[in-house]
Design a protein around this motif. Structure first.
Motif: not given
Ligand code: MLT
Length: 248
Positions: A206-226
């Motif tokens: 977050t300190a490096l990329h304040a405008n991109t919410d990769d953390v929130g993205y990676c905490m989603q559950h079951n969006i990839c059936d792979v």
């Protein structure tokens, strides 16, 4: 026959475990194994895990897209970094990617070098798909947390605990590291994202990329059936014929 689940909280602990012939789930929640899931959901054909950016760069001459992350940043001159958002691009469909990251690809290569029979990538994005596959597989499981430069990472352990809470009752759990992951997950399962946001890598990111919410993205559950799975030197998307029973 009952199978075991063990958790390795850092790749530095690998020498103390026998992973030969086992199924290893590599876990790098922020972000490499989450990103692998997104890449295969998009339709990427193969991903070649590579140790160094220097080596990875050479694959540009062999019709690969080249992707490199070091210290949570995209390496200069590469086509892609390690953000899951970048891998949602439909132009990646059918492409091969040479991929190097600080910890995730390193853990995959270490598991391979130490003789794991199956190597798969786990993340919250594919947790149900992964757990269903693991149970069908009927195999001894190692949950390998990629950590950060051999140090412990909270988010990887929480994921290991989430896997154990889903499927652990089918397995022998006589490993304190697995119990610790399970206890930690049970304590925080109602506020996983809040806890992960306090982790060292979430703060670094977050300190490096304040405008991109990769953390929130990676905490989603079951969006990839792979299920990213290693076949030879490549990570590919799981095809149903690849099981422990058919390999023996
Ligand atoms: C890694 O492999 O070390 C990580 O995925 C780091 C990151 O890109 O956030």
């Amino acid at each position: 026959m009952q199978f075991t689940i063990e958790v390795i909280h850092s790749p530095a602990l690998l020498p103390f475990y026998n992973i030969n012939g086992k199924t290893v789930v590599v876990i790098d929640i922020l972000r490499a194994t989450s990103t692998l899931c997104v890449a295969f959901k998009t339709g990427v054909k193969k991903i070649l895990p590579i140790s160094t950016p220097e080596e990875c760069r050479m694959f540009k001459d062999f019709d690969f897209i080249i992707a490199a992350e070091r210290n949570a940043e995209k390496v200069k001159g590469f086509d892609l970094g390690n953000s899951p958002f970048e891998y949602e691009n439909p132009l990646l469909e059918g492409k091969n990617i040479a991929f190097t990251t600080t910890n995730g690809t390193r853990a995959i290569k270490q598991a391979k070098a130490m003789g794991a029979e199956f190597i798969v990538a786990g993340s919250f994005l594919n947790i149900n798909f992964l757990c269903n596959w693991l149970v069908k597989q009927q195999h001894n499981i190692i949950l390998l947390c990629a950590g950060w430069k051999d140090k412990y990472n909270l988010e990887d352990t929480l994921f290991a605990g989430a896997v154990i809470s889903q499927i652990g009752s089918n397995y022998i759990l006589n490993d304190d590291a697995a119990l610790a992951a399970q206890f930690l997950y049970n304590q925080h399962k109602n506020n996983l994202e809040g806890v992960v946001r306090q982790s060292s890598h979430a703060r670094r990111f977050t300190a490096l990329h304040a405008n991109t919410d990769d953390v929130g993205y990676c905490m989603q559950h079951n969006i990839c059936d792979v299920l990213p799975i290693m076949e030879g030197e490549y990570m590919v998307s799981f095809k149903s014929q690849l099981t422990a029973s058919s390999s023996s």
